[in-house]
Design a protein around this motif. Sequence first.
Motif, PDB file in Angstrom:
ATOM      1  N   SER A 147       0.827  -1.205   0.000  1.00  0.00           N
ATOM      2  CA  SER A 147       0.000   0.000   0.000  1.00  0.00           C
ATOM      3  C   SER A 147       0.862   1.255   0.000  1.00  0.00           C
ATOM      4  O   SER A 147       0.604   2.210  -0.735  1.00  0.00           O
ATOM      5  CB  SER A 147      -0.925  -0.007   1.227  1.00  0.00           C
ATOM      6  OG  SER A 147      -1.697   1.168   1.286  1.00  0.00           O
ATOM      7  N   LEU A 148       1.909   1.232   0.832  1.00  0.00           N
ATOM      8  CA  LEU A 148       2.812   2.383   0.887  1.00  0.00           C
ATOM      9  C   LEU A 148       3.540   2.563  -0.433  1.00  0.00           C
ATOM     10  O   LEU A 148       3.708   3.687  -0.921  1.00  0.00           O
ATOM     11  CB  LEU A 148       3.816   2.195   2.021  1.00  0.00           C
ATOM     12  CG  LEU A 148       4.858   3.305   2.204  1.00  0.00           C
ATOM     13  CD1 LEU A 148       4.176   4.655   2.420  1.00  0.00           C
ATOM     14  CD2 LEU A 148       5.793   2.975   3.351  1.00  0.00           C
ATOM     15  N   ARG A 172       2.488   1.692  -3.404  1.00  0.00           N
ATOM     16  CA  ARG A 172       1.555   2.255  -4.395  1.00  0.00           C
ATOM     17  C   ARG A 172       1.341   3.745  -4.157  1.00  0.00           C
ATOM     18  O   ARG A 172       1.255   4.535  -5.103  1.00  0.00           O
ATOM     19  CB  ARG A 172       0.221   1.504  -4.345  1.00  0.00           C
ATOM     20  CG  ARG A 172       0.277   0.116  -4.963  1.00  0.00           C
ATOM     21  CD  ARG A 172      -1.110  -0.441  -5.171  1.00  0.00           C
ATOM     22  NE  ARG A 172      -1.796  -0.669  -3.911  1.00  0.00           N
ATOM     23  CZ  ARG A 172      -1.776  -1.814  -3.256  1.00  0.00           C
ATOM     24  NH1 ARG A 172      -1.081  -2.842  -3.736  1.00  0.00           N
ATOM     25  NH2 ARG A 172      -2.445  -1.965  -2.122  1.00  0.00           N
ATOM     26  N   SER A 173       1.262   4.131  -2.882  1.00  0.00           N
ATOM     27  CA  SER A 173       1.092   5.552  -2.566  1.00  0.00           C
ATOM     28  C   SER A 173       2.296   6.366  -3.025  1.00  0.00           C
ATOM     29  O   SER A 173       2.162   7.464  -3.570  1.00  0.00           O
ATOM     30  CB  SER A 173       0.873   5.743  -1.058  1.00  0.00           C
ATOM     31  OG  SER A 173      -0.326   5.131  -0.635  1.00  0.00           O
ATOM     32  N   LEU A 174       3.487   5.811  -2.794  1.00  0.00           N
ATOM     33  CA  LEU A 174       4.702   6.500  -3.229  1.00  0.00           C
ATOM     34  C   LEU A 174       4.767   6.610  -4.741  1.00  0.00           C
ATOM     35  O   LEU A 174       5.202   7.629  -5.289  1.00  0.00           O
ATOM     36  CB  LEU A 174       5.933   5.764  -2.692  1.00  0.00           C
ATOM     37  CG  LEU A 174       6.146   5.824  -1.174  1.00  0.00           C
ATOM     38  CD1 LEU A 174       7.293   4.918  -0.766  1.00  0.00           C
ATOM     39  CD2 LEU A 174       6.399   7.253  -0.718  1.00  0.00           C
ATOM     40  N   GLU A 175       4.337   5.544  -5.436  1.00  0.00           N
ATOM     41  CA  GLU A 175       4.323   5.576  -6.900  1.00  0.00           C
ATOM     42  C   GLU A 175       3.369   6.654  -7.410  1.00  0.00           C
ATOM     43  O   GLU A 175       3.681   7.379  -8.358  1.00  0.00           O
ATOM     44  CB  GLU A 175       3.918   4.214  -7.459  1.00  0.00           C
ATOM     45  CG  GLU A 175       5.017   3.174  -7.388  1.00  0.00           C
ATOM     46  CD  GLU A 175       4.598   1.862  -8.008  1.00  0.00           C
ATOM     47  OE1 GLU A 175       3.421   1.735  -8.403  1.00  0.00           O
ATOM     48  OE2 GLU A 175       5.435   0.954  -8.109  1.00  0.00           O
ATOM     49  N   ARG A 176       2.188   6.737  -6.760  1.00  0.00           N
ATOM     50  CA  ARG A 176       1.224   7.772  -7.177  1.00  0.00           C
ATOM     51  C   ARG A 176       1.784   9.166  -6.912  1.00  0.00           C
ATOM     52  O   ARG A 176       1.641  10.068  -7.743  1.00  0.00           O
ATOM     53  CB  ARG A 176      -0.099   7.573  -6.424  1.00  0.00           C
ATOM     54  CG  ARG A 176      -0.915   6.393  -6.928  1.00  0.00           C
ATOM     55  CD  ARG A 176      -2.332   6.449  -6.390  1.00  0.00           C
ATOM     56  NE  ARG A 176      -2.370   6.283  -4.945  1.00  0.00           N
ATOM     57  CZ  ARG A 176      -2.481   5.116  -4.324  1.00  0.00           C
ATOM     58  NH1 ARG A 176      -2.552   4.009  -5.036  1.00  0.00           N
ATOM     59  NH2 ARG A 176      -2.537   5.039  -3.012  1.00  0.00           N
ATOM     60  N   ALA A 177       2.435   9.329  -5.762  1.00  0.00           N
ATOM     61  CA  ALA A 177       3.021  10.635  -5.440  1.00  0.00           C
ATOM     62  C   ALA A 177       4.124  10.993  -6.424  1.00  0.00           C
ATOM     63  O   ALA A 177       4.233  12.145  -6.876  1.00  0.00           O
ATOM     64  CB  ALA A 177       3.573  10.621  -4.014  1.00  0.00           C
TER      65      ALA A 177
END
Length: 494
Positions: free
Chosen positions: A148-149, A151-156
């Motif tokens: 989850s983290l 994926r969040s970093l990738e989106r950011a």
Amino acid sequence: MEVVFINNVAKEISATDKTKIKPTYLILGSGSFGFALAKELRELEKDLIIVDKDSQKVETLRDEAYEAIVGDVSDPTLLDRINTKNLAGILILSSDPQANKAALENVRKKVSRDVYCVARAPDVINMQEMETMGADLVIMPPRMVAKSLSRSLERAEAMRRGNKLTQWFEANKGRKLAIVVHDNPDPDAISSALALKTIAASFNVLADIIYQGEIGHQENKAFVNLLDIDLYRAEDVGFTGYENLALVDCSVPGANNSLPLETRVNIIIDHHPIPDAEIDAEFIDIRPNVGASSTIVTKYLQELNVDIDSKLATALLYGIRTDTMDFKRNTDSADLSAASYLYPLSDHDILDQLERPSMSIETLDVLGEAINNRQVTGSYLLSNVGSVRDRDTLPQAADYLLNLEGISTSLVFGVSEDKIFLSGRSNDIRVNLGDVMKRAFGEDAGGGHANAAAAQIELGLFSSAKDRQTLLRLVNEAVVKRFLGAVGVEEADE
């Protein structure tokens, strides 16, 4: 005696009470993970009941209006107290893996297989065991948090890159941009450049796609013609009329592209492994883990809300498919996601035509030479096809020869007027073909991916050969010796 809140009505039940509780979701174990999931389910207005062996924790849950009972998740009689006919899912989430396995065994004995069962495991070994026992899904919370983290970093990171690209285009409105692709461009390079040109147009930046060499492969010619893509030869237009330069599907000026060495580049977008040469530009996006540059620019089109018409979607989807060999080579989840997004937007009649191009006589001749001249050492096949006019025939031959029984790596090479061209393919997980090409023929001459690579060698001293046959023989001896040496094989079989 226990108190259970059902529909906000308190009822006392004893161990012998015949009352059945009718939840939709059953959560076995209310640690931090189980409780967090219970909160999410309640926000979704799902009916649920929580079982935990800690009576104080159960009382706290009841105070917060959760339906909860005291019980050991591994108790084989636990499910006798619950009407399992109304269950949509059972979530076994205690921190004790042995208790979870006992609960899972009990669930699979007493509950319909239609009920979705999720179990928590601390490691891969327990996860595999629980999957064998019949869990529909086994989760490992630390891995879930990490994913989850991630994926969040990738989106950011994607948002940051998109914002940076937007800022660059905003600052360069009214200036002409030359989008340079590698020599003899393939569909991935061309479609990526077309996407960048589309993004530029959305910011009122005029851009042209420039290449050097030939578009020789039959599929590549059909690709450009069917989609009516405007490309300009470097020798025809030059670069003096452009204020800014972009490199797409390559990253170093002068390395397999028409830009002079040491040229200052403004934008670089590529998916090939990062070379040893220094890379410098105002905007750089190189992602070696992704299978195609088309994937990278598709994400930008999405991030920047740029309209994708059927022509562009078809080009990008075809670019992704060809560079990943229909998702069988160097494929990342990002490639699949981009392809899924592009698929309904594409012209599938054109895609069908692209997949069935006619074969040229030269391609057929080179394929015949590659078969006739093959040299096999173990699972390595090398073939010298002699003189070539169209270098795009070499990867086609290498792909074909890799299908032969017992062959795990193929290398096909030929000679033009001033260079030796090589193309390799491999399905051997022990071989990184890109690294092999560099070791065998030099950092500047060769490179690529683990299972698809190429090289170009200046003829140099070979050009002093007395005749063409002598030249081809000398080239064959040198290439075979260097390649087999790089993979640790001394000499070819006779």
